[in-house]
Design a protein around this motif. Sequence first.
Motif, PDB file in Angstrom:
ATOM      1  N   ALA A  63       0.833  -1.208   0.000  1.00 48.95           N
ATOM      2  CA  ALA A  63       0.000   0.000   0.000  1.00 48.95           C
ATOM      3  C   ALA A  63       0.864   1.254   0.000  1.00 48.95           C
ATOM      4  O   ALA A  63       1.950   1.292   0.574  1.00 48.95           O
ATOM      5  CB  ALA A  63      -0.923  -0.002   1.212  1.00 48.95           C
ATOM      6  N   LEU A  64       0.369   2.313  -0.661  1.00 48.52           N
ATOM      7  CA  LEU A  64       1.059   3.605  -0.733  1.00 48.52           C
ATOM      8  C   LEU A  64       0.250   4.655   0.014  1.00 48.52           C
ATOM      9  O   LEU A  64      -0.956   4.767  -0.175  1.00 48.52           O
ATOM     10  CB  LEU A  64       1.245   4.039  -2.190  1.00 48.52           C
ATOM     11  N   ASP A  65       0.928   5.382   0.877  1.00 44.28           N
ATOM     12  CA  ASP A  65       0.305   6.501   1.577  1.00 44.28           C
ATOM     13  C   ASP A  65       0.929   7.782   1.039  1.00 44.28           C
ATOM     14  O   ASP A  65       2.003   8.210   1.487  1.00 44.28           O
ATOM     15  CB  ASP A  65       0.537   6.375   3.089  1.00 44.28           C
ATOM     16  N   LEU A  66       0.275   8.391   0.044  1.00 44.52           N
ATOM     17  CA  LEU A  66       0.837   9.563  -0.617  1.00 44.52           C
ATOM     18  C   LEU A  66       0.819  10.801   0.262  1.00 44.52           C
ATOM     19  O   LEU A  66       1.410  11.830  -0.098  1.00 44.52           O
ATOM     20  CB  LEU A  66       0.070   9.827  -1.921  1.00 44.52           C
ATOM     21  N   THR A  67       0.157  10.722   1.399  1.00 45.76           N
ATOM     22  CA  THR A  67       0.163  11.863   2.332  1.00 45.76           C
ATOM     23  C   THR A  67       1.305  11.762   3.332  1.00 45.76           C
ATOM     24  O   THR A  67       1.490  12.679   4.146  1.00 45.76           O
ATOM     25  CB  THR A  67      -1.173  11.912   3.098  1.00 45.76           C
ATOM     26  N   ALA A  68       2.057  10.673   3.287  1.00 42.27           N
ATOM     27  CA  ALA A  68       3.179  10.492   4.225  1.00 42.27           C
ATOM     28  C   ALA A  68       4.364   9.943   3.449  1.00 42.27           C
ATOM     29  O   ALA A  68       4.562   8.730   3.356  1.00 42.27           O
ATOM     30  CB  ALA A  68       2.787   9.549   5.359  1.00 42.27           C
ATOM     31  N   LEU A  69       5.132  10.839   2.849  1.00 36.97           N
ATOM     32  CA  LEU A  69       6.294  10.453   2.068  1.00 36.97           C
ATOM     33  C   LEU A  69       7.556  10.660   2.889  1.00 36.97           C
ATOM     34  O   LEU A  69       7.859  11.780   3.305  1.00 36.97           O
ATOM     35  CB  LEU A  69       6.367  11.274   0.776  1.00 36.97           C
ATOM     36  N   PRO A  73       9.234   7.718  12.108  1.00 41.54           N
ATOM     37  CA  PRO A  73       8.297   6.870  12.860  1.00 41.54           C
ATOM     38  C   PRO A  73       7.277   7.686  13.625  1.00 41.54           C
ATOM     39  O   PRO A  73       7.582   8.739  14.199  1.00 41.54           O
ATOM     40  CB  PRO A  73       9.222   6.095  13.809  1.00 41.54           C
ATOM     41  N   SER A  74       6.041   7.202  13.639  1.00 44.29           N
ATOM     42  CA  SER A  74       4.942   7.884  14.315  1.00 44.29           C
ATOM     43  C   SER A  74       3.930   6.835  14.750  1.00 44.29           C
ATOM     44  O   SER A  74       4.096   5.638  14.499  1.00 44.29           O
ATOM     45  CB  SER A  74       4.296   8.915  13.382  1.00 44.29           C
ATOM     46  N   ALA A  75       2.865   7.309  15.406  1.00 44.92           N
ATOM     47  CA  ALA A  75       1.814   6.379  15.832  1.00 44.92           C
ATOM     48  C   ALA A  75       1.105   5.766  14.635  1.00 44.92           C
ATOM     49  O   ALA A  75       0.576   4.659  14.711  1.00 44.92           O
ATOM     50  CB  ALA A  75       0.811   7.118  16.722  1.00 44.92           C
ATOM     51  N   ARG A  76       1.095   6.459  13.535  1.00 44.56           N
ATOM     52  CA  ARG A  76       0.442   5.962  12.323  1.00 44.56           C
ATOM     53  C   ARG A  76       1.329   4.974  11.569  1.00 44.56           C
ATOM     54  O   ARG A  76       0.854   3.961  11.067  1.00 44.56           O
ATOM     55  CB  ARG A  76       0.089   7.154  11.427  1.00 44.56           C
ATOM     56  N   HIS A  77       2.604   5.302  11.483  1.00 39.37           N
ATOM     57  CA  HIS A  77       3.585   4.435  10.820  1.00 39.37           C
ATOM     58  C   HIS A  77       4.730   4.198  11.809  1.00 39.37           C
ATOM     59  O   HIS A  77       5.588   5.057  11.982  1.00 39.37           O
ATOM     60  CB  HIS A  77       4.104   5.080   9.530  1.00 39.37           C
ATOM     61  N   TRP A  78       4.726   3.052  12.448  1.00 38.71           N
ATOM     62  CA  TRP A  78       5.630   2.782  13.568  1.00 38.71           C
ATOM     63  C   TRP A  78       7.102   2.868  13.178  1.00 38.71           C
ATOM     64  O   TRP A  78       7.911   3.340  13.950  1.00 38.71           O
ATOM     65  CB  TRP A  78       5.337   1.395  14.149  1.00 38.71           C
ATOM     66  N   PHE A  79       7.455   2.415  11.984  1.00 37.34           N
ATOM     67  CA  PHE A  79       8.852   2.452  11.526  1.00 37.34           C
ATOM     68  C   PHE A  79       9.071   3.530  10.470  1.00 37.34           C
ATOM     69  O   PHE A  79      10.110   3.549   9.817  1.00 37.34           O
ATOM     70  CB  PHE A  79       9.262   1.099  10.938  1.00 37.34           C
ATOM     71  N   GLY A  80       8.118   4.430  10.307  1.00 38.11           N
ATOM     72  CA  GLY A  80       8.251   5.465   9.292  1.00 38.11           C
ATOM     73  C   GLY A  80       7.805   4.976   7.924  1.00 38.11           C
ATOM     74  O   GLY A  80       7.248   3.882   7.780  1.00 38.11           O
ATOM     75  N   ARG A  86       5.406   3.890   1.351  1.00 36.83           N
ATOM     76  CA  ARG A  86       5.185   2.523   1.837  1.00 36.83           C
ATOM     77  C   ARG A  86       5.591   2.422   3.298  1.00 36.83           C
ATOM     78  O   ARG A  86       6.584   3.022   3.736  1.00 36.83           O
ATOM     79  CB  ARG A  86       5.976   1.519   0.991  1.00 36.83           C
ATOM     80  N   ASP A  87       4.822   1.666   4.044  1.00 40.90           N
ATOM     81  CA  ASP A  87       5.030   1.546   5.479  1.00 40.90           C
ATOM     82  C   ASP A  87       6.248   0.661   5.757  1.00 40.90           C
ATOM     83  O   ASP A  87       6.294  -0.505   5.354  1.00 40.90           O
ATOM     84  CB  ASP A  87       3.784   0.939   6.135  1.00 40.90           C
ATOM     85  N   MET A  88       7.243   1.200   6.473  1.00 36.41           N
ATOM     86  CA  MET A  88       8.472   0.460   6.733  1.00 36.41           C
ATOM     87  C   MET A  88       8.250  -0.708   7.687  1.00 36.41           C
ATOM     88  O   MET A  88       8.968  -1.714   7.611  1.00 36.41           O
ATOM     89  CB  MET A  88       9.539   1.394   7.315  1.00 36.41           C
ATOM     90  N   PHE A  89       7.274  -0.611   8.578  1.00 35.83           N
ATOM     91  CA  PHE A  89       6.994  -1.727   9.477  1.00 35.83           C
ATOM     92  C   PHE A  89       6.494  -2.936   8.687  1.00 35.83           C
ATOM     93  O   PHE A  89       6.976  -4.062   8.853  1.00 35.83           O
ATOM     94  CB  PHE A  89       5.955  -1.296  10.520  1.00 35.83           C
ATOM     95  N   ALA A  90       5.538  -2.702   7.799  1.00 38.28           N
ATOM     96  CA  ALA A  90       5.015  -3.785   6.973  1.00 38.28           C
ATOM     97  C   ALA A  90       6.082  -4.317   6.026  1.00 38.28           C
ATOM     98  O   ALA A  90       6.198  -5.532   5.814  1.00 38.28           O
ATOM     99  CB  ALA A  90       3.799  -3.304   6.184  1.00 38.28           C
ATOM    100  N   LEU A  91       6.882  -3.428   5.455  1.00 36.73           N
ATOM    101  CA  LEU A  91       7.941  -3.860   4.552  1.00 36.73           C
ATOM    102  C   LEU A  91       8.995  -4.693   5.282  1.00 36.73           C
ATOM    103  O   LEU A  91       9.483  -5.700   4.756  1.00 36.73           O
ATOM    104  CB  LEU A  91       8.604  -2.644   3.900  1.00 36.73           C
ATOM    105  N   SER A  92       9.359  -4.273   6.489  1.00 34.27           N
ATOM    106  CA  SER A  92      10.376  -4.995   7.251  1.00 34.27           C
ATOM    107  C   SER A  92       9.904  -6.395   7.609  1.00 34.27           C
ATOM    108  O   SER A  92      10.673  -7.365   7.524  1.00 34.27           O
ATOM    109  CB  SER A  92      10.745  -4.213   8.524  1.00 34.27           C
TER     110      SER A  92
END
Length: 295
Positions: A63-69, A73-80, A86-92
Amino acid sequence: MMGLAHPLRRRARHFRGFGRLRPREGGPARRAARDRAAVCGAVLLAALLLLALSGAAGRDWRALDLTALREPPSARHWFGTTGTGRDMFALSLRGMRRSLAVGLAAGLLATAIAAVAGAFAGLVGGLADRLLMGAADLLLVLPGVLLVAVLAPEGASWGTVVLLLAAFLWPLTARAVRAQARALAEREFVLAALYLGASRRRVVLRHLLPNLTGLLVADATVNVGLAVVGESGLAFLGFGVRPPDVSLGTLIADGTSAATVHPWLFVPPAVLLTLIVLAVNLLGDGLHRVLDRDP
């Protein structure tokens, strides 16, 4: 009679205590449970496997989040996020799942090949021994990573990578198995089985390999760790993984150039790879100590 009762009771207590010495020592499973390295390695590896199989808590690694390039790391994207959102947590976790799958398959396959080849060479000897160990020596001196990189072009399937890694991992274990098999081949139970007409295949499967379980289990953990590092190294060099799929090696390669500016692109996959190797090494060292002891 009263004068003899006290010494007899004291002797009975002595023998009762002596009888409890062997259960306290326990078998391999109990000794492994008391080995801190083995326990820590097993717990850490189990936690990493569960984390990899969790599927990133329902997050889609594509998935791509074009509002967060390239956000930290944040509460929304734990690993940035990456530069494409692309979410680094899911990718990792996706990369760890692939690296673990290839590492486990290649390590176990290499151990199985080494077990059969080493046991057969140790039992038969002669020309078969020289051919098998000659092939093992040849693979040991060849630059395995470079050959695998050449034979596994970009986009090769994970099965091809598994087969190539296993082909270069089995020689060391095979030599250790051969040495133990040669010693076992002179034992009475093996000679008796051969004298009674048992085939060599049956002797290897029913008599030699069961007595080499400790060596094989311990070496299998080492092979798994080497396979994980090998797969990540190939992916780092751009071999074996077809985009958009990822591996820990590809994530580390993509994040290397931005490691000082955007460390969240590099640190998570690098830490996960380090933890996998650490867990496997701790488990392997502990199993070596436990299984090498006399029962």
